[in-house]
Write a protein that holds these residues in place. Structure first.
Motif, PDB file in Angstrom:
ATOM      1  N   LYS A 139      92.828  43.425 -22.528  1.00 55.69           N
ATOM      2  CA  LYS A 139      93.276  42.903 -23.812  1.00 55.69           C
ATOM      3  C   LYS A 139      94.725  43.242 -24.102  1.00 55.69           C
ATOM      4  O   LYS A 139      95.366  42.609 -24.921  1.00 55.69           O
ATOM      5  N   LEU A 140      95.247  44.256 -23.446  1.00 53.73           N
ATOM      6  CA  LEU A 140      96.593  44.733 -23.745  1.00 53.73           C
ATOM      7  C   LEU A 140      97.649  43.907 -23.021  1.00 53.73           C
ATOM      8  O   LEU A 140      97.549  43.667 -21.831  1.00 53.73           O
ATOM      9  N   LYS A 141      98.668  43.498 -23.753  1.00 54.96           N
ATOM     10  CA  LYS A 141      99.807  42.833 -23.141  1.00 54.96           C
ATOM     11  C   LYS A 141     100.846  43.862 -22.708  1.00 54.96           C
ATOM     12  O   LYS A 141     101.598  43.655 -21.783  1.00 54.96           O
ATOM     13  N   LYS A 142     100.850  44.980 -23.417  1.00 55.49           N
ATOM     14  CA  LYS A 142     101.768  46.078 -23.119  1.00 55.49           C
ATOM     15  C   LYS A 142     101.008  47.378 -23.353  1.00 55.49           C
ATOM     16  O   LYS A 142     100.289  47.518 -24.337  1.00 55.49           O
ATOM     17  N   PHE A 143     101.163  48.325 -22.423  1.00 56.11           N
ATOM     18  CA  PHE A 143     100.469  49.594 -22.575  1.00 56.11           C
ATOM     19  C   PHE A 143     101.092  50.397 -23.715  1.00 56.11           C
ATOM     20  O   PHE A 143     102.319  50.477 -23.822  1.00 56.11           O
ATOM     21  N   PRO A 144     100.261  51.009 -24.567  1.00 56.40           N
ATOM     22  CA  PRO A 144     100.793  51.824 -25.665  1.00 56.40           C
ATOM     23  C   PRO A 144     101.394  53.132 -25.156  1.00 56.40           C
ATOM     24  O   PRO A 144     101.190  53.526 -24.017  1.00 56.40           O
TER      25      PRO A 144
ATOM     26  N   PHE B 135      78.399  61.832 -26.087  1.00 59.00           N
ATOM     27  CA  PHE B 135      78.300  60.395 -25.808  1.00 59.00           C
ATOM     28  C   PHE B 135      79.038  59.635 -26.909  1.00 59.00           C
ATOM     29  O   PHE B 135      78.862  59.904 -28.091  1.00 59.00           O
ATOM     30  N   LYS B 136      79.851  58.684 -26.508  1.00 57.38           N
ATOM     31  CA  LYS B 136      80.567  57.833 -27.460  1.00 57.38           C
ATOM     32  C   LYS B 136      80.428  56.383 -27.030  1.00 57.38           C
ATOM     33  O   LYS B 136      80.287  56.072 -25.848  1.00 57.38           O
ATOM     34  N   ASN B 137      80.512  55.490 -28.007  1.00 56.06           N
ATOM     35  CA  ASN B 137      80.385  54.066 -27.704  1.00 56.06           C
ATOM     36  C   ASN B 137      81.640  53.540 -27.006  1.00 56.06           C
ATOM     37  O   ASN B 137      82.660  54.222 -26.927  1.00 56.06           O
ATOM     38  N   HIS B 138      81.543  52.321 -26.513  1.00 56.10           N
ATOM     39  CA  HIS B 138      82.621  51.719 -25.729  1.00 56.10           C
ATOM     40  C   HIS B 138      83.925  51.628 -26.523  1.00 56.10           C
ATOM     41  O   HIS B 138      85.009  51.837 -25.960  1.00 56.10           O
ATOM     42  N   CYS B 139      83.851  51.330 -27.810  1.00 55.34           N
ATOM     43  CA  CYS B 139      85.070  51.223 -28.628  1.00 55.34           C
ATOM     44  C   CYS B 139      85.825  52.553 -28.671  1.00 55.34           C
ATOM     45  O   CYS B 139      87.058  52.577 -28.556  1.00 55.34           O
ATOM     46  N   PHE B 140      85.096  53.642 -28.852  1.00 54.32           N
ATOM     47  CA  PHE B 140      85.731  54.963 -28.877  1.00 54.32           C
ATOM     48  C   PHE B 140      86.386  55.268 -27.528  1.00 54.32           C
ATOM     49  O   PHE B 140      87.531  55.714 -27.471  1.00 54.32           O
ATOM     50  N   VAL B 141      85.650  55.030 -26.447  1.00 56.15           N
ATOM     51  CA  VAL B 141      86.166  55.319 -25.107  1.00 56.15           C
ATOM     52  C   VAL B 141      87.417  54.480 -24.834  1.00 56.15           C
ATOM     53  O   VAL B 141      88.423  54.989 -24.336  1.00 56.15           O
ATOM     54  N   GLU B 142      87.360  53.223 -25.179  1.00 55.57           N
ATOM     55  CA  GLU B 142      88.515  52.343 -24.966  1.00 55.57           C
ATOM     56  C   GLU B 142      89.734  52.811 -25.763  1.00 55.57           C
ATOM     57  O   GLU B 142      90.856  52.819 -25.252  1.00 55.57           O
TER      58      GLU B 142
ATOM     59  N   LYS C  18      93.326  54.056 -24.153  1.00 49.78           N
ATOM     60  CA  LYS C  18      94.612  53.424 -24.476  1.00 49.78           C
ATOM     61  C   LYS C  18      95.719  54.448 -24.656  1.00 49.78           C
ATOM     62  O   LYS C  18      96.881  54.157 -24.394  1.00 49.78           O
ATOM     63  N   THR C  19      95.366  55.642 -25.114  1.00 49.17           N
ATOM     64  CA  THR C  19      96.409  56.625 -25.417  1.00 49.17           C
ATOM     65  C   THR C  19      96.475  57.803 -24.450  1.00 49.17           C
ATOM     66  O   THR C  19      97.483  58.496 -24.414  1.00 49.17           O
TER      67      THR C  19
ATOM     68  N   TRP D 134      79.311  61.764  -5.114  1.00 50.60           N
ATOM     69  CA  TRP D 134      78.336  60.875  -4.497  1.00 50.60           C
ATOM     70  C   TRP D 134      79.023  59.524  -4.266  1.00 50.60           C
ATOM     71  O   TRP D 134      80.125  59.288  -4.738  1.00 50.60           O
ATOM     72  N   GLN D 135      78.393  58.649  -3.531  1.00 47.93           N
ATOM     73  CA  GLN D 135      78.977  57.350  -3.180  1.00 47.93           C
ATOM     74  C   GLN D 135      78.849  56.383  -4.363  1.00 47.93           C
ATOM     75  O   GLN D 135      77.871  55.667  -4.482  1.00 47.93           O
ATOM     76  N   GLU D 136      79.846  56.379  -5.226  1.00 49.53           N
ATOM     77  CA  GLU D 136      79.843  55.482  -6.389  1.00 49.53           C
ATOM     78  C   GLU D 136      79.745  54.027  -5.912  1.00 49.53           C
ATOM     79  O   GLU D 136      80.547  53.601  -5.089  1.00 49.53           O
ATOM     80  N   PRO D 137      78.823  53.249  -6.460  1.00 50.50           N
ATOM     81  CA  PRO D 137      78.712  51.852  -6.045  1.00 50.50           C
ATOM     82  C   PRO D 137      79.962  51.023  -6.358  1.00 50.50           C
ATOM     83  O   PRO D 137      80.370  50.185  -5.569  1.00 50.50           O
ATOM     84  N   PHE D 138      80.567  51.275  -7.519  1.00 47.59           N
ATOM     85  CA  PHE D 138      81.711  50.462  -7.930  1.00 47.59           C
ATOM     86  C   PHE D 138      82.853  51.308  -8.469  1.00 47.59           C
ATOM     87  O   PHE D 138      83.904  51.374  -7.890  1.00 47.59           O
ATOM     88  N   GLY D 139      82.682  51.930  -9.602  1.00 48.24           N
ATOM     89  CA  GLY D 139      83.754  52.692 -10.235  1.00 48.24           C
ATOM     90  C   GLY D 139      84.283  51.996 -11.470  1.00 48.24           C
ATOM     91  O   GLY D 139      85.482  51.752 -11.601  1.00 48.24           O
ATOM     92  N   LEU D 140      83.376  51.644 -12.388  1.00 49.66           N
ATOM     93  CA  LEU D 140      83.759  50.922 -13.594  1.00 49.66           C
ATOM     94  C   LEU D 140      84.739  51.715 -14.455  1.00 49.66           C
ATOM     95  O   LEU D 140      85.675  51.149 -15.029  1.00 49.66           O
ATOM     96  N   VAL D 141      84.562  53.028 -14.533  1.00 52.27           N
ATOM     97  CA  VAL D 141      85.483  53.851 -15.332  1.00 52.27           C
ATOM     98  C   VAL D 141      86.905  53.715 -14.795  1.00 52.27           C
ATOM     99  O   VAL D 141      87.854  53.610 -15.565  1.00 52.27           O
ATOM    100  N   ALA D 142      87.060  53.661 -13.479  1.00 53.39           N
ATOM    101  CA  ALA D 142      88.389  53.497 -12.885  1.00 53.39           C
ATOM    102  C   ALA D 142      88.996  52.154 -13.273  1.00 53.39           C
ATOM    103  O   ALA D 142      90.175  52.075 -13.641  1.00 53.39           O
ATOM    104  N   ALA D 143      88.214  51.096 -13.206  1.00 58.97           N
ATOM    105  CA  ALA D 143      88.709  49.760 -13.565  1.00 58.97           C
ATOM    106  C   ALA D 143      89.105  49.705 -15.040  1.00 58.97           C
ATOM    107  O   ALA D 143      90.160  49.173 -15.390  1.00 58.97           O
ATOM    108  N   GLU D 144      88.265  50.272 -15.897  1.00 64.19           N
ATOM    109  CA  GLU D 144      88.575  50.287 -17.331  1.00 64.19           C
ATOM    110  C   GLU D 144      89.825  51.112 -17.609  1.00 64.19           C
ATOM    111  O   GLU D 144      90.677  50.719 -18.409  1.00 64.19           O
TER     112      GLU D 144
END
Length: 191
Positions: free
Chosen positions: A31-36, A109-116, A120-121, A131-141
């Motif tokens: 969603k970000l056009k420029k990193f904060p 535990f926090k919801n996705h909005c809090f984590v996002e 951002k900051t 362990w062998q992570e299948p994907f790595g969603l946290v890295a992509a986010e």
């Protein structure tokens, strides 16, 4: 969701041609056009279980925090997604983390909005999976929010991070500490 998972799936399946099975990576909304502007903050986001390497994160933060008083360190997660019940392993880690002092903030535990919002900051995220992570969603986010990534070179994580972060082969305390100190001291490398 990754070439790693495809290779695991294809193992022992001689009758299926490799080109008939395709990898479709998970996506994230950028969603970000420029990193904060980034704060001097390091994060761990994930389940508080041994295979996620959270104990490595806590131990390294315990050893570096006092020498970096202008940095804060966050721990976001729970044992199971959405639950606030903690087993003895998680309770011990949380207590050890909180004993680091006011720089160490446990959020649970926090919801996705809090984590996002935190992503951002924050300047650095640590993904020390053992362990062998299948994907790595946290890295992509994290990367979609412009965070410097330090991660284990396991499973599908290297396919996501590639050369856009620090990947640690056979991660351990010393390797993680060295990589984190390098990023804490080098703003150009973080950027």
């Amino acid at each position: 969701v990754s070439k790693y998972i495809k290779s695991q799936f294809m193992e022992g399946l001689q009758l299926i041609r490799n080109n008939k099975v395709h990898v479709l990576y998970n996506g994230v909304n950028k969603k970000l056009k420029k990193f904060p502007r980034k704060k001097k903050e390091v994060l761990f986001v994930g389940r508080l279980v041994s295979e996620k390497g959270v104990e490595l994160y806590v131990d390294v933060i315990n050893s570096v925090a006092s020498n970096h008083p202008d940095w804060s360190f966050g721990l976001i997660g729970s044992v199971r997604l959405g639950e606030e019940n903690y087993n003895s392993y998680a309770k011990t880690l949380i207590e050890k983390f909180q004993n680091i002092g006011p720089q160490a903030k446990f959020f649970g535990f926090k919801n996705h909005c809090f984590v996002e919002k935190k992503m951002k900051t924050a300047s650095i995220i640590v993904i020390p999976s053992i362990w062998q992570e299948p994907f790595g969603l946290v890295a992509a986010e994290a990367m979609s929010n412009g965070i410097a990534v330090i991660a284990s070179k396991v499973g599908g994580i290297p396919e996501i991070v590639r050369r856009n972060g620090i990947l640690i082969q056979d991660i351990n305390y010393d390797k993680l500490k060295k990589s984190l100190l390098e990023l804490l001291k080098n703003e150009d490398l973080r950027i």
